[in-house]
Design a protein around this motif. Structure first.
Motif, PDB file in Angstrom:
ATOM      1  N   UNK A   1     -11.477  67.979   6.439  1.00  0.00           N
ATOM      2  CA  UNK A   1     -12.837  68.078   6.784  1.00  0.00           C
ATOM      3  C   UNK A   1     -13.779  67.399   5.881  1.00  0.00           C
ATOM      4  N   UNK A   2     -14.508  66.165   6.049  1.00  0.00           N
ATOM      5  CA  UNK A   2     -15.386  65.628   5.100  1.00  0.00           C
ATOM      6  C   UNK A   2     -16.960  65.951   5.390  1.00  0.00           C
ATOM      7  N   UNK A   3     -17.670  65.676   4.492  1.00  0.00           N
ATOM      8  CA  UNK A   3     -19.170  65.537   4.624  1.00  0.00           C
ATOM      9  C   UNK A   3     -19.389  64.384   3.906  1.00  0.00           C
ATOM     10  N   UNK A   4     -20.089  63.409   4.735  1.00  0.00           N
ATOM     11  CA  UNK A   4     -20.614  62.083   4.185  1.00  0.00           C
ATOM     12  C   UNK A   4     -22.130  62.382   3.771  1.00  0.00           C
ATOM     13  N   UNK A   5     -22.400  61.950   2.392  1.00  0.00           N
ATOM     14  CA  UNK A   5     -23.825  62.078   1.981  1.00  0.00           C
ATOM     15  C   UNK A   5     -24.397  60.593   1.806  1.00  0.00           C
ATOM     16  N   UNK A   6     -25.466  60.349   2.699  1.00  0.00           N
ATOM     17  CA  UNK A   6     -26.064  59.070   2.726  1.00  0.00           C
ATOM     18  C   UNK A   6     -27.571  59.026   2.353  1.00  0.00           C
ATOM     19  N   UNK A   7     -28.084  58.022   1.854  1.00  0.00           N
ATOM     20  CA  UNK A   7     -29.717  57.954   1.572  1.00  0.00           C
ATOM     21  C   UNK A   7     -30.318  56.857   2.356  1.00  0.00           C
ATOM     22  N   UNK A   8     -29.628  55.842   2.909  1.00  0.00           N
ATOM     23  CA  UNK A   8     -30.046  54.671   3.329  1.00  0.00           C
ATOM     24  C   UNK A   8     -29.542  54.138   4.500  1.00  0.00           C
TER      25      UNK A   8
END
Ligand code: GAR
Length: 190
Positions: free
Chosen positions: A2-9
């Motif tokens: 299980x992954x969490x993807x972190x993005x800002x844009x």
């Protein structure tokens, strides 16, 4: 895994990962997208893929520890194995790093250690070097530092503009980031 993807844009790397999972190339589940910018386009992409979104900025918190503790709460609730930074434009603090030691990966658009920071593509282009590339690495306390997992070179052609170079770099990113996540998923299985 299980992954969490972190993005800002923009979230194009997030989408590439979501597509690689949907097509079966990557054996993982995106538990949620975390976004520190409530207006980021990445959030729209997550909605299209029916991926849950968690979004808040550090502003509402007393300090970075409190901000990251809130993130950690969600990671624990969702039993996340791996944190994937895909254009997350913040330094990860000790709270997250110690809880997820060796389980946070980042993609950066240069051949690290060259051209770290926010403008990796532009900095390489303006430096006039003949090649640049893409790096995927484990995250440590530095800015775009930490053990390198994969690197691929991209030539800078005489006819390149910043835009054409960006396009080719992103194409490489969208291919190698899912590949690395799949390698880590295989390892996670044991
Ligand atoms: C990507 O090129 C990624 O390598 C870069 O931000 C872009 C995000 O694009 N990350 C860094 O520069 C980290 N220092 P995206 O939002 O379309 O995936």
């Amino acid at each position: 895994m299980r992954i969490a993807v972190f993005a800002s844009g923009n979230g194009s790397n997030f989408q590439a990962i979501a597509e690689a999972i949907a097509s079966g190339e990557v054996d993982a589940t995106i538990a949620f997208l975390f976004c520190d910018k409530p207006k980021a386009y990445a959030i729209e992409r997550a909605k299209q893929y029916n991926i849950p979104v968690i979004s808040f900025t550090p502003k509402g918190f007393e300090d970075r520890v409190a901000y990251e503790n809130e993130i950690l709460k969600h990671l624990a609730e969702e039993k996340v194995d791996l944190v994937v930074l895909a254009g997350y434009m913040r330094i990860v603090g000790p709270t997250l790093l110690s809880a997820y030691a060796d389980r946070i990966v980042n993609i950066h658009p240069s051949l690290l250690p060259d051209f770290p920071g926010r403008h990796g593509i532009q900095d390489a282009f303006e430096a006039g070097v003949p090649e640049t590339g893409v790096t995927v690495h484990f995250v440590d306390e530095g800015v775009d530092t930490g053990p390198i997992i994969a690197q691929e070179k991209v030539a800078i052609l005489p006819e390149d503009t910043l835009e054409t170079l960006e396009t080719r770099i992103h194409q490489v990113e969208h291919r190698i980031f899912p590949q690395v996540i799949q390698q880590l998923a295989q390892k996670n299985k044991g």
